[in-house]
Design a protein around this motif. Structure first.
Motif, PDB file in Angstrom:
ATOM      1  N   GLY A   1      -4.115  -2.629  -2.729  1.00 12.13           N
ATOM      2  CA  GLY A   1      -3.017  -2.409  -1.853  1.00 12.13           C
ATOM      3  C   GLY A   1      -3.181  -2.626  -0.319  1.00 12.13           C
ATOM      4  O   GLY A   1      -4.275  -2.143   0.108  1.00 12.13           O
TER       5      GLY A   1
ATOM      6  N   PRO B   1       0.621  -1.224  -0.108  1.00  9.79           N
ATOM      7  CA  PRO B   1      -0.045  -0.297   0.016  1.00  9.79           C
ATOM      8  C   PRO B   1       0.801   1.190  -0.017  1.00  9.79           C
ATOM      9  O   PRO B   1       0.410   2.439  -0.132  1.00  9.79           O
ATOM     10  CB  PRO B   1      -0.645  -0.106   1.148  1.00  9.79           C
ATOM     11  CG  PRO B   1      -0.021  -0.943   2.020  1.00  9.79           C
ATOM     12  CD  PRO B   1       0.787  -1.846   1.242  1.00  9.79           C
TER      13      PRO B   1
ATOM     14  N   GLY C   1       3.257   0.438  -3.922  1.00 14.22           N
ATOM     15  CA  GLY C   1       2.518  -0.045  -5.127  1.00 14.22           C
ATOM     16  C   GLY C   1       3.276  -1.351  -5.851  1.00 14.22           C
ATOM     17  O   GLY C   1       2.868  -1.735  -6.803  1.00 14.22           O
TER      18      GLY C   1
END
Length: 155
Positions: free
Chosen positions: A91, A54, A57
């Motif tokens: 994420g 998160p 990416g």
């Protein structure tokens, strides 16, 4: 006239089904357990589970092992596969992904017992393994070892 079966209400099995855009959008389906009077263990293994970090990416990879003792319901495996695939562009940290999978199955099935092991490949040089279960395994049910060795790299 068509005959009603335990599979009649399924919407994803037997046809083209697109990968859901997110775990929240994924629809997991269940079927009636044809052997509800027997306590037994069901295992699903997803050795190529992917999600996204998160923060960066970047992709994260895990080997998931899901064991459960069904009650009245079984998870329909294609819908489970699509649910797991929906994490590909999602994420979330390893712990959240692992518990989200386990809790979603518990919410759908209300199994007698569930255990999930998330064996994550290294991120920043550190592998993270995440384990969760709903309680002690039911008496008299054979629950095999998950069989995933600790990460050893090229060791």
């Amino acid at each position: 006239m068509s005959e009603e079966t335990i599979y009649s209400g399924l919407t994803q099995l037997g046809g083209q089904t697109d990968l859901p855009a997110s775990p929240e959008a994924a629809v997991m389906e269940r079927v009636a357990n044809p052997q509800p009077d027997v306590a037994y263990c069901v295992r699903f293994v997803a050795p190529e589970f992917t999600s996204l970090c998160p923060m960066t990416g970047q992709p994260d990879f895990a080997h998931l092992v899901i064991d459960y003792v069904p009650g009245d319901w079984l998870v329909e495996s294609k819908s489970l596969k699509l649910f797991l695939g929906s994490f590909r562009n999602h994420g979330s940290f390893h712990e959240d992904c692992t518990l989200t999978v386990g809790r979603r199955i518990v919410d759908l099935l209300a199994p007698a017992w569930l255990r999930i092991g998330g064996y994550w490949y290294p991120r920043g040089g550190i592998p993270i393994d995440v384990f969760w279960q709903t309680g002690p395994a039911p008496e008299g049910v054979w629950i095999p070892d998950q069989g995933v060795p600790p990460y050893r790299g090229r060791g």
